[in-house]
Write a protein that holds these residues in place. Sequence first.
Motif, short mmCIF file in Angstrom:
data_model
loop_
_atom_site.label_atom_id
_atom_site.label_comp_id
_atom_site.label_asym_id
_atom_site.label_seq_id
_atom_site.Cartn_x
_atom_site.Cartn_y
_atom_site.Cartn_z
N ASP A 46 0.84 -1.19 0.00
CA ASP A 46 0.00 0.00 0.00
C ASP A 46 0.88 1.25 0.00
O ASP A 46 1.83 1.34 0.76
N CYS A 47 0.53 2.20 -0.85
CA CYS A 47 1.24 3.49 -0.88
C CYS A 47 0.58 4.41 0.14
O CYS A 47 -0.15 5.34 -0.20
N ASN A 48 0.80 4.10 1.41
CA ASN A 48 0.08 4.82 2.45
C ASN A 48 0.99 5.65 3.36
O ASN A 48 0.56 6.07 4.42
N VAL A 49 2.23 5.88 2.95
CA VAL A 49 3.14 6.69 3.74
C VAL A 49 3.62 7.85 2.87
O VAL A 49 4.24 7.63 1.83
N GLN A 50 3.28 9.06 3.30
CA GLN A 50 3.74 10.26 2.60
C GLN A 50 4.66 11.01 3.55
O GLN A 50 4.27 11.32 4.68
N ILE A 51 5.86 11.29 3.07
CA ILE A 51 6.84 12.02 3.86
C ILE A 51 7.07 13.36 3.20
O ILE A 51 7.44 13.41 2.01
N ASN A 52 6.83 14.43 3.93
CA ASN A 52 7.06 15.77 3.41
C ASN A 52 8.00 16.50 4.37
O ASN A 52 7.55 17.08 5.35
N LEU A 53 9.29 16.42 4.08
CA LEU A 53 10.29 17.11 4.91
C LEU A 53 11.02 18.18 4.11
O LEU A 53 11.86 18.88 4.65
#
Length: 127
Positions: A46-53
Amino acid sequence: MQRSPKKSCVTLIAAFLFAVSLLIGCGGGEDLSTQISGTWQNGDGDCNVQINLAAEPKTVTLDGTAYPATIDKVDMGVYSVHLKVETEPGKSEEWIIRQVWDDNGTSFSLAFTHNGTQQKLVHCGQS
């Protein structure tokens, strides 16, 4: 034949400038927080991790829930970013995201440590 002190000084300055330009040139890529930002898939596919740093506000989104994050430390020795993440109002945890490079150094996955667990994440679309 003996060099004059002036030529030695010029040679030393030229070598120093060359070394500095190499360091600047080699370090000119994206920083670690930008490299790991994006959409990642867990072991379930699942593409269920979004990281915005890479931009404000910094967040890590898990299964649709966005958690505010602050970069606490970047450790380039082990390619890791240590985050202070607000998991609920007034409570924060340390989450660690570490790059794990493949054998030929062309791509990487992430080791994501949070809530006492560790997950392997890969870019969405990779398997």
